[in-house]
Design an enzyme around this catalytic site. Structure first.
Site, PDB file in Angstrom:
ATOM      1  N   LYS A 180       0.845  -1.197   0.000  1.00 47.45           N
ATOM      2  CA  LYS A 180       0.000   0.000   0.000  1.00 47.45           C
ATOM      3  C   LYS A 180       0.880   1.246   0.000  1.00 47.45           C
ATOM      4  O   LYS A 180       1.586   1.508   0.968  1.00 47.45           O
ATOM      5  CB  LYS A 180      -0.919   0.046   1.214  1.00 47.45           C
ATOM      6  CG  LYS A 180      -2.002   1.143   1.066  1.00 47.45           C
ATOM      7  CD  LYS A 180      -2.577   1.605   2.383  1.00 47.45           C
ATOM      8  CE  LYS A 180      -1.788   2.700   3.032  1.00 47.45           C
ATOM      9  NZ  LYS A 180      -1.887   4.018   2.321  1.00 47.45           N
TER      10      LYS A 180
ATOM     11  N   SER B 235       5.521   7.063  10.430  1.00 46.57           N
ATOM     12  CA  SER B 235       5.594   7.750  11.715  1.00 46.57           C
ATOM     13  C   SER B 235       5.646   6.768  12.878  1.00 46.57           C
ATOM     14  O   SER B 235       5.147   5.641  12.785  1.00 46.57           O
ATOM     15  CB  SER B 235       4.396   8.683  11.891  1.00 46.57           C
ATOM     16  OG  SER B 235       3.210   7.927  12.100  1.00 46.57           O
ATOM     17  N   THR B 236       6.250   7.225  13.972  1.00 48.65           N
ATOM     18  CA  THR B 236       6.329   6.404  15.175  1.00 48.65           C
ATOM     19  C   THR B 236       4.937   6.108  15.733  1.00 48.65           C
ATOM     20  O   THR B 236       4.671   4.997  16.207  1.00 48.65           O
ATOM     21  CB  THR B 236       7.185   7.108  16.233  1.00 48.65           C
ATOM     22  OG1 THR B 236       8.531   7.215  15.733  1.00 48.65           O
ATOM     23  CG2 THR B 236       7.198   6.349  17.545  1.00 48.65           C
ATOM     24  N   GLU B 237       4.051   7.074  15.647  1.00 45.97           N
ATOM     25  CA  GLU B 237       2.688   6.894  16.157  1.00 45.97           C
ATOM     26  C   GLU B 237       1.987   5.731  15.451  1.00 45.97           C
ATOM     27  O   GLU B 237       1.402   4.851  16.093  1.00 45.97           O
ATOM     28  CB  GLU B 237       1.890   8.186  15.961  1.00 45.97           C
ATOM     29  CG  GLU B 237       0.450   8.109  16.441  1.00 45.97           C
ATOM     30  CD  GLU B 237      -0.350   9.358  16.133  1.00 45.97           C
ATOM     31  OE1 GLU B 237      -1.514   9.431  16.568  1.00 45.97           O
ATOM     32  OE2 GLU B 237       0.173  10.259  15.440  1.00 45.97           O
TER      33      GLU B 237
ATOM     34  N   GLY C  10       3.498   3.384  13.710  1.00 46.60           N
ATOM     35  CA  GLY C  10       4.279   2.183  13.989  1.00 46.60           C
ATOM     36  C   GLY C  10       3.864   1.511  15.284  1.00 46.60           C
ATOM     37  O   GLY C  10       3.777   0.274  15.361  1.00 46.60           O
TER      38      GLY C  10
ATOM     39  N   CYS D  52      13.435  10.669   7.327  1.00 47.55           N
ATOM     40  CA  CYS D  52      13.370  10.205   8.717  1.00 47.55           C
ATOM     41  C   CYS D  52      14.740  10.260   9.397  1.00 47.55           C
ATOM     42  O   CYS D  52      14.824  10.412  10.610  1.00 47.55           O
ATOM     43  CB  CYS D  52      12.787   8.797   8.785  1.00 47.55           C
ATOM     44  SG  CYS D  52      13.514   7.647   7.629  1.00 47.55           S
TER      45      CYS D  52
ATOM     46  N   GLU E  31      10.040  15.420  15.991  1.00 43.88           N
ATOM     47  CA  GLU E  31      10.379  15.327  14.576  1.00 43.88           C
ATOM     48  C   GLU E  31       9.521  16.305  13.781  1.00 43.88           C
ATOM     49  O   GLU E  31       8.292  16.221  13.788  1.00 43.88           O
ATOM     50  CB  GLU E  31      10.155  13.901  14.063  1.00 43.88           C
ATOM     51  CG  GLU E  31      10.604  13.716  12.625  1.00 43.88           C
ATOM     52  CD  GLU E  31      10.408  12.294  12.116  1.00 43.88           C
ATOM     53  OE1 GLU E  31      11.270  11.814  11.368  1.00 43.88           O
ATOM     54  OE2 GLU E  31       9.381  11.680  12.473  1.00 43.88           O
TER      55      GLU E  31
END
Length: 476
Positions: free
Chosen positions: A182, A235-237, A239, A290, A387
């Protein structure tokens, strides 16, 4: 006397964008089950480029089933036969590189110089590299007869759409897996063009499937019970949400997430070389990287000299049309991302940091942000902790190597770092102390398909690239 640059636009005529695109499932383009579409626009002009299908849960299920069916025959092929397809894909990418570079700059906003000279050569190189591994998996260090996992669900970001696709698909296919990918909602076109390359290469139906859509489509793919492996860059969120989704299942996962890299300049560093590395580290791809060197740690004794040189260099940066070959900094990818950059830059000013940007005339349409520098930054500032993912550099100082290490590691992230010094022993000492997946010495943002990439802490886990990148797609 100063000389102005004459416009040097790359022609759009080399790429033919259709008015609409469907999903690529089982070797064919097809409409979404409910017929819904969304628009993809050019961030430099806000021009609508095309309409793209919005995949539903039913569409994701069809794609996963197609990949599962294709897996039996694909995984049974000798590695040397799979390699032929990968080599063919790599050569077609090279042949169509100009077309793909223009497409990427239109859909993403990055300068054509970067998509043409950095992204596309690396895309082809990854397919060439993993084609070479396809018949040598027994020698990769993962046992004498490593087996593929099955169907890989892959979700990629908008900052390097085609390159992230190559990072994911090339090792997966080399190892004998099939794929459902995707692309990001704002940059789906290069993945859909890649689908056409798969057909051009004669890749068996169902080996690569591409479903377009928003975050809900990605969530359906990650959560699908027919997926054996999840690969995510973003993004970490998101992830963390993916990690929660796959917890308790047998799915293998790699996450390449955010970063807040420190670019560390010592007093013996070659200043002009360091300035070029700093500029490349934070302003390459508009800071949509990143592993961007978004925190500049400079030794106090050379701070003034370095900042003077850096400001002189920033005044020469050209912001504008991504298709102009003279452009250094293109458009911000979306209105949403531009709003985030502005919010964090305003927070930096509100918290007392000093903001500076060169005089810069920005285009009247599209999404733009001038290259920006903040001095007087402390570790407590939001711009030093969060970030930004834009062309914004925060400058901090240090006195000793120990202080530099402490400040560099004082972040929830751990993706990359840069060291600038003439002392080899100091480079090795620093690299051993820095908690970062990649440490560059006297350079920045250098990538190679043979070299693994990945992070620690909230920058994710697992490695992509190199021999290490095969492990995530093998049952070991």
């Amino acid at each position: 006397m100063t000389f102005d640059y004459a416009p040097a636009p790359e022609s759009r005529a080399v790429v033919d964008i259709a008015p609409s695109y469907g999903l690529f499932i089982n070797g064919e383009f097809t409409e979404a089950a409910d017929g819904k579409v969304f628009k993809t626009i050019s961030p430099s002009s806000e021009e609508v480029l095309s309409e793209v299908a919005q995949a539903t849960a039913e569409d994701v299920d069809r794609a996963v089933k197609a990949a599962r069916t294709a897996f039996t025959a694909w995984s049974a092929l000798p590695g040397s036969e799979r390699a032929k397809y990968l080599f063919r894909i790599a050569r077609i990418i090279q042949e169509r590189s100009r077309e793909l570079a223009v497409l990427e700059s239109l859909d993403n906003g990055k300068p054509i110089r970067e998509s043409r000279d950095a992204d596309l050569p690396l895309v082809a190189a990854h397919f060439f590299y993993y084609a070479g591994w396809a018949d040598k998996l027994a020698h990769a260090g993962y046992g004498p007869d490593p087996k593929p996992l099955g169907v890989a669900g892959q979700v990629i970001p908008w900052n390097f759409p085609l390159l992230m696709l190559a990072w994911k698909i090339a090792p997966a296919l080399a190892a004998g897996n099939t794929v459902v990918l995707k692309p990001a909602e704002t940059t789906p076109l290069s993945a859909l063009f890649f689908a056409d390359i798969c057909r051009q290469a004669g890749l068996p139906k169902g080996v690569v499937n591409i479903v377009t859509g928003d975050g809900s489509t990605g969530a359906e793919l990650v959560g699908h019970p027919g997926i054996d492996k999840v690969a995510f860059t973003g993004s970490t969120e998101v992830g963390k949400a993916i990690a929660r989704t796959v917890a308790g299942t047998s799915k293998k996962v790699t996450l390449e997430l955010g970063g807040k890299a420190a670019n560390i300049v010592f007093d013996d560093a070659p200043i002009d070389q360091a300035v070029e590395g700093i500029v490349n580290g934070i302003f390459f791809n508009q800071g949509h990287v990143c592993c961007a060197g978004s925190r500049l740690l400079v030794q106090e004794s050379v701070q003034d000299e370095l900042l003077d040189a850096l400001k002189r260099r920033m005044r020469t940066l050209r912001v504008g049309d991504p298709l102009d070959k003279n452009t250094d900094i293109g458009a911000i990818n979306s209105a949403e991302q531009l709003a985030r950059i502005r919010t964090l830059a305003e927070a930096g000013e509100a918290e007392g940091a000093e903001r500076w940007a060169p005089d810069c005339e920005l285009p009247s349409s599209g999404f733009w942000f001038a290259p920006t520098l903040f001095t007087g930054v402390t570790q407590a500032h939001r711009i030093a902790r969060e970030e930004i993912f834009g062309p914004v550099l925060s400058v901090l100082t240090f006195r000793t190597p120990e202080e530099a290490v402490a400040k560099a590691n004082n972040t929830p992230y751990g993706l990359s770092a840069g060291i600038w010094t003439e002392k080899g022993s100091r480079i090795l000492w620093m690299a051993n102390k820095l908690r970062a997946g990649v440490v560059w010495s006297n350079t920045f943002n250098k990538f190679d398909p043979t070299s693994p990439f990945g992070g620690y802490k909230e920058s994710g886990y697992g490695r992509e690239g190199g021999r290490h990148g095969l492990e995530a797609y093998l049952d070991v």
